[in-house]
Scaffold this active site. Structure first.
Site, PDB file in Angstrom:
ATOM      1  N   ALA A  95     -11.377  -6.446  -1.316  1.00  0.00           N
ATOM      2  CA  ALA A  95     -11.861  -5.312  -1.457  1.00  0.00           C
ATOM      3  C   ALA A  95     -11.859  -4.620  -2.767  1.00  0.00           C
ATOM      4  O   ALA A  95     -10.752  -4.698  -3.316  1.00  0.00           O
ATOM      5  CB  ALA A  95     -11.580  -4.518  -0.115  1.00  0.00           C
ATOM      6  N   GLU A 130      -9.906 -11.263  -6.783  1.00  0.00           N
ATOM      7  CA  GLU A 130      -8.603 -11.459  -5.835  1.00  0.00           C
ATOM      8  C   GLU A 130      -8.447 -12.563  -5.207  1.00  0.00           C
ATOM      9  O   GLU A 130      -7.004 -12.919  -4.805  1.00  0.00           O
ATOM     10  CB  GLU A 130      -8.896 -10.360  -4.713  1.00  0.00           C
ATOM     11  CG  GLU A 130      -8.634  -9.089  -5.192  1.00  0.00           C
ATOM     12  CD  GLU A 130      -8.759  -7.686  -3.912  1.00  0.00           C
ATOM     13  OE1 GLU A 130      -8.903  -8.225  -2.841  1.00  0.00           O
ATOM     14  OE2 GLU A 130      -8.680  -6.477  -4.426  1.00  0.00           O
ATOM     15  N   ARG A 157       0.955  -1.150   0.012  1.00  0.00           N
ATOM     16  CA  ARG A 157      -0.052  -0.088  -0.240  1.00  0.00           C
ATOM     17  C   ARG A 157       0.990   1.254   0.048  1.00  0.00           C
ATOM     18  O   ARG A 157       1.669   1.668   0.866  1.00  0.00           O
ATOM     19  CB  ARG A 157      -1.043   0.020   1.126  1.00  0.00           C
ATOM     20  CG  ARG A 157      -2.081  -1.099   1.092  1.00  0.00           C
ATOM     21  CD  ARG A 157      -2.788  -0.929  -0.044  1.00  0.00           C
ATOM     22  NE  ARG A 157      -4.110  -1.675  -0.114  1.00  0.00           N
ATOM     23  CZ  ARG A 157      -5.015  -1.579  -1.090  1.00  0.00           C
ATOM     24  NH1 ARG A 157      -4.550  -0.895  -2.141  1.00  0.00           N
ATOM     25  NH2 ARG A 157      -6.135  -2.348  -0.962  1.00  0.00           N
ATOM     26  N   GLU A 190     -16.349   8.690   0.841  1.00  0.00           N
ATOM     27  CA  GLU A 190     -16.039   7.291   0.466  1.00  0.00           C
ATOM     28  C   GLU A 190     -17.023   6.452   1.494  1.00  0.00           C
ATOM     29  O   GLU A 190     -16.972   6.643   2.908  1.00  0.00           O
ATOM     30  CB  GLU A 190     -14.809   6.757   0.618  1.00  0.00           C
ATOM     31  CG  GLU A 190     -14.895   5.236   0.354  1.00  0.00           C
ATOM     32  CD  GLU A 190     -13.267   4.616   0.391  1.00  0.00           C
ATOM     33  OE1 GLU A 190     -13.103   3.631  -0.037  1.00  0.00           O
ATOM     34  OE2 GLU A 190     -12.447   5.218   1.445  1.00  0.00           O
ATOM     35  N   GLU A 215     -15.190  -8.624  -6.918  1.00  0.00           N
ATOM     36  CA  GLU A 215     -13.839  -8.413  -6.314  1.00  0.00           C
ATOM     37  C   GLU A 215     -13.450  -9.896  -5.371  1.00  0.00           C
ATOM     38  O   GLU A 215     -12.270  -9.969  -5.568  1.00  0.00           O
ATOM     39  CB  GLU A 215     -13.742  -7.294  -5.044  1.00  0.00           C
ATOM     40  CG  GLU A 215     -13.989  -6.016  -5.712  1.00  0.00           C
ATOM     41  CD  GLU A 215     -12.627  -5.466  -6.382  1.00  0.00           C
ATOM     42  OE1 GLU A 215     -11.325  -6.014  -6.357  1.00  0.00           O
ATOM     43  OE2 GLU A 215     -12.739  -4.604  -7.313  1.00  0.00           O
ATOM     44  N   GLU A 245      -2.304  -4.844 -10.300  1.00  0.00           N
ATOM     45  CA  GLU A 245      -2.565  -5.497  -8.800  1.00  0.00           C
ATOM     46  C   GLU A 245      -1.641  -6.657  -8.590  1.00  0.00           C
ATOM     47  O   GLU A 245      -1.696  -7.534  -9.469  1.00  0.00           O
ATOM     48  CB  GLU A 245      -3.805  -5.963  -8.895  1.00  0.00           C
ATOM     49  CG  GLU A 245      -4.733  -5.895  -7.423  1.00  0.00           C
ATOM     50  CD  GLU A 245      -6.119  -6.285  -7.724  1.00  0.00           C
ATOM     51  OE1 GLU A 245      -6.806  -5.728  -6.676  1.00  0.00           O
ATOM     52  OE2 GLU A 245      -6.737  -6.786  -8.287  1.00  0.00           O
ATOM     53  N   PRO A 263     -15.002  10.484   7.240  1.00  0.00           N
ATOM     54  CA  PRO A 263     -16.079  11.747   7.001  1.00  0.00           C
ATOM     55  C   PRO A 263     -15.814  13.053   7.373  1.00  0.00           C
ATOM     56  O   PRO A 263     -16.484  13.935   6.919  1.00  0.00           O
ATOM     57  CB  PRO A 263     -17.375  11.302   8.050  1.00  0.00           C
ATOM     58  CG  PRO A 263     -16.594  10.430   8.928  1.00  0.00           C
ATOM     59  CD  PRO A 263     -15.425   9.781   8.408  1.00  0.00           C
ATOM     60  N   GLY A 264     -14.477  13.224   7.622  1.00  0.00           N
ATOM     61  CA  GLY A 264     -13.848  14.557   8.114  1.00  0.00           C
ATOM     62  C   GLY A 264     -13.427  15.143   6.577  1.00  0.00           C
ATOM     63  O   GLY A 264     -13.633  16.414   6.630  1.00  0.00           O
TER      64      GLY A 264
END
Length: 189
Positions: free
Chosen positions: A83, A103, A71, A126, A99, A147, A121-122
């Site tokens: 995911a 995967e 990542r 998403e 998905e 991927e 949420p700040g």
């Protein structure tokens, strides 16, 4: 709450006065909104737009399917549940089924929606739709060109150890492990 229904707006509602697009990428976009605060003052809000995502708690032989992949934002390899993002116009359940098979190589014969949740949420809109299945059959792995990951099935004890080691640290997988643990202890979610 319906944003357009002025009569039922929450007292903390922030009215958008202006919205300025900043960046449009393949997955996300960024905008800066000028808003009127409840006290009448103005402020700016940086907002990341995202099409949404799905994730699957998939249990086979009392083990949870996970993928391990690098990542870039964290600069490390992570262990996560399968995911991915929603494609344009795609229903979350269809995306979850897609998905999972892409995967892990497993196909769900049935799937159950557990929860939908906001990730940050700040600053981001998403929403991740979390699903559960233990009704699996062999399918075909079909990774995207960009991927690179491996799939394994881990026990609940391994998952808890991975959390302690920091190998699992993303919200969707933490939620998945704790939901799986709850189901193991109580028989339901």
């Amino acid at each position: 709450m319906n944003k357009d229904n002025h009569s039922t707006r929450h007292p903390f509602y922030e009215e958008t006065l202006e919205s300025k697009p900043i960046f449009q990428g393949r997955i996300i976009s960024l905008q800066v909104d000028t808003v009127r605060l409840p006290n009448g003052e103005t402020a700016t809000r940086e907002i990341v737009r995202h099409p949404g995502a799905v994730a699957v708690v998939a249990i086979v032989d009392n083990k949870m399917l996970v993928v391990e992949q690098f990542r870039k934002p964290l600069e490390k390899v992570q262990v996560e549940i399968p995911a991915g993002k929603l494609d344009a116009g795609e229903e979350p359940e269809a995306a979850a089924l897609r998905e999972l098979e892409e995967e892990t190589g497993y196909r769900a014969k049935s799937i159950k929606h557990l929860q939908s949740f906001s990730t940050s949420p700040g600053f981001a809109e998403e929403v991740v739709h979390l699903y559960f299945t233990d009704d699996l059959e062999q399918g075909t792995v079909r990774l995207d060109d960009e991927e690179f990951l491996t799939c394994e099935a881990i026990t609940l004890e391994q998952a808890l150890t991975y959390i302690l080691e920091g190998r699992i640290c993303d919200a969707k997988t933490l939620l998945a492990v704790y939901a799986w643990r709850l189901r193991t202890l109580t028989g339901s979610f």
